[in-house]
Motif scaffolding. Structure first.
Motif, PDB file in Angstrom:
ATOM      1  N   LEU A 130       6.451  -4.867   3.516  1.00 30.52           N
ATOM      2  CA  LEU A 130       6.079  -4.489   2.159  1.00 30.52           C
ATOM      3  C   LEU A 130       7.219  -4.744   1.183  1.00 30.52           C
ATOM      4  CD1 LEU A 130       4.380  -1.027   2.830  1.00 30.52           C
ATOM      5  CD2 LEU A 130       3.228  -3.203   2.417  1.00 30.52           C
TER       6      LEU A 130
ATOM      7  N   MET B  65       3.700   3.606  -0.011  1.00 25.38           N
ATOM      8  CA  MET B  65       2.889   3.858   1.173  1.00 25.38           C
ATOM      9  C   MET B  65       2.965   5.329   1.549  1.00 25.38           C
ATOM     10  SD  MET B  65       3.096   1.833   4.773  1.00 25.38           S
ATOM     11  CE  MET B  65       3.298   2.764   6.261  1.00 25.38           C
TER      12      MET B  65
ATOM     13  N   THR C 216       1.088   8.271   4.477  1.00 23.66           N
ATOM     14  CA  THR C 216       0.225   8.515   5.635  1.00 23.66           C
ATOM     15  C   THR C 216      -0.132   9.992   5.700  1.00 23.66           C
ATOM     16  OG1 THR C 216       1.170   6.692   6.920  1.00 23.66           O
ATOM     17  CG2 THR C 216       0.049   8.418   8.151  1.00 23.66           C
TER      18      THR C 216
ATOM     19  N   THR D  57      -3.330   5.677   6.588  1.00 20.86           N
ATOM     20  CA  THR D  57      -2.214   5.156   5.814  1.00 20.86           C
ATOM     21  C   THR D  57      -2.760   4.380   4.627  1.00 20.86           C
ATOM     22  OG1 THR D  57      -0.767   5.001   7.740  1.00 20.86           O
ATOM     23  CG2 THR D  57      -0.232   3.590   5.863  1.00 20.86           C
TER      24      THR D  57
ATOM     25  N   VAL E  99      -1.619   2.017   1.185  1.00 22.15           N
ATOM     26  CA  VAL E  99      -0.627   1.268   0.421  1.00 22.15           C
ATOM     27  C   VAL E  99      -1.158   1.118  -1.000  1.00 22.15           C
ATOM     28  CG1 VAL E  99       0.577  -0.941   0.166  1.00 22.15           C
ATOM     29  CG2 VAL E  99       0.242   0.047   2.441  1.00 22.15           C
TER      30      VAL E  99
ATOM     31  N   ALA F  32      -0.945   7.097  -3.477  1.00 22.24           N
ATOM     32  CA  ALA F  32      -1.125   6.877  -2.041  1.00 22.24           C
ATOM     33  C   ALA F  32      -1.165   8.186  -1.285  1.00 22.24           C
ATOM     34  CB  ALA F  32       0.007   5.987  -1.502  1.00 22.24           C
TER      35      ALA F  32
ATOM     36  N   VAL G   2      -2.076  -6.614   3.041  1.00 21.14           N
ATOM     37  CA  VAL G   2      -0.964  -5.965   3.738  1.00 21.14           C
ATOM     38  C   VAL G   2      -0.737  -6.638   5.090  1.00 21.14           C
ATOM     39  CG1 VAL G   2      -0.047  -3.812   4.671  1.00 21.14           C
ATOM     40  CG2 VAL G   2      -1.406  -3.771   2.568  1.00 21.14           C
TER      41      VAL G   2
END
Length: 338
Positions: free
Chosen positions: A236, A241, A243, A278, A280, A287, A335
């Protein structure tokens, strides 16, 4: 923000560059913040680490002072304690954050709800700590009466917040760490730092390249309650990002496991096969909130939302004794394909 202890992150940067003679130096600033840890990795910058560290830590303290539910004297806690249904003037920063979190509540149909705090607290995942057993139906019903983003309003032209019922309780736990990452990234941008990675409690934002002049390599964990192993690695740059997972913060009672991720629509912990999601995106705050919403929605409805709204999302599901992936089109194309 609702993380009272330092829980292992669900994603982490891979920075094994020490053996590479052509790698640029990486400066690491780290410490404790927001009930967890922060880490800022800066590539080849001549700026004063200590001066920058002070600016970062002052910003993080300021965010806690405004938004923590663990501090009874924070601006948010003071707002929550007021039983009035009139407009309450707040800082512009708090108003903007609450308004943005509320937008995710609307977008997700309440799967993410910025007022979910009474349910999270009831289940033992709040400031009062673990209860070790599930609440009864009456307690859940009573807590649900205090939940509902539709009854929370923000007017940031004042700036002010208003509750329709006096005991509504705003909780930014699934948004504030991402917001803090964005704030720290903004400080680095202001300092003209071109290559960095910011991480707070697993939420990340990165710019430019790593020490090898490549994209930042970010490992997404396999959702296991013990140990850490890598499920996949993504590269990235100029992105954020986050999660959300159910496998680190939970309790077991009478042979059943109860996750800290509560579905505001039912008052119960999520109990489907999705173990982590997750996301992005351009900002870590978005996110952060969206990953929570998609985890609550689960693999079917969550993936539907990701496709409908153009969200780069990566689901890990428990299937039998193994782990299966479900990947949105945007995540696959923008991604994983990089």
């Amino acid at each position: 923000m609702r993380t009272p202890v330092d829980l292992p992150a669900a994603a982490f940067a891979l920075l094994s560059v020490a053996a590479c003679s052509d790698a640029l130096p990486t400066h690491v600033l780290s410490g404790a913040a927001m009930g967890t840890s922060y880490s800022v990795k800066i590539v080849d910058s001549p700026r004063s680490d200590e001066r920058l560290r002070a600016r970062i830590e002052n910003a993080l303290v300021s965010i806690e002072d405004r938004m923590s539910t663990y501090r009874p004297d924070s601006e948010l806690s003071r707002f929550n304690a007021q039983a009035t249904t009139s407009w309450v003037e707040v800082s512009h920063e708090l108003c903007e954050v609450v308004a943005a979190a509320r937008e995710i509540s609307v977008l997700s149909g309440g799967a993410f709800d910025v007022t979910v705090g009474p349910l999270v607290n009831l289940w033992g995942f709040g400031p009062d700590g673990m209860t070790g057993e599930p609440p009864d139906a009456a307690g859940i019903a009573a807590a649900r009466e205090r939940v509902g983003y539709e009854r929370l309003h923000a007017d940031c032209s004042i700036p002010a917040l208003r509750k329709e019922v006096g005991n509504l309780y705003v909780d930014l736990s699934a948004y504030a760490k991402g917001y803090a990452v964005d704030r720290v990234a903004a400080l680095l941008d202001e300092a003209d730092i071109a290559d960095y990675l910011v991480e707070i409690g697993g939420e990340m934002r990165m710019r430019g390249a790593n020490a090898r002049r490549e994209k930042w390599s970010i490992a997404i964990e396999t959702p296991e309650p013990v140990g850490r192993s890598v499920q996949t690695i993504v590269g990235l740059t100029d992105a954020a990002m986050a999660t959300s997972g159910d496998y680190r913060n939970f309790f077991e009672h009478a042979g059943a496991s109860y996750s800290h991720t509560i579905d505001p629509r039912t008052g119960l912990p999520v109990a489907h096969e999705a173990a982590s999601v997750t996301v992005v995106a351009e900002t870590a705050a978005y996110a952060d909130g969206i990953a929570t919403a998609l985890l609550v929605l689960g693999p079917a409805d969550g993936l539907d939302m990701a496709e409908r709204e153009g969200i780069a999302a990566y689901f890990l599901l428990r299937v039998g004794d193994g782990i299966a992936e479900r990947i949105s089109t945007l995540f696959a194309n923008e991604v994983m394909a990089q």
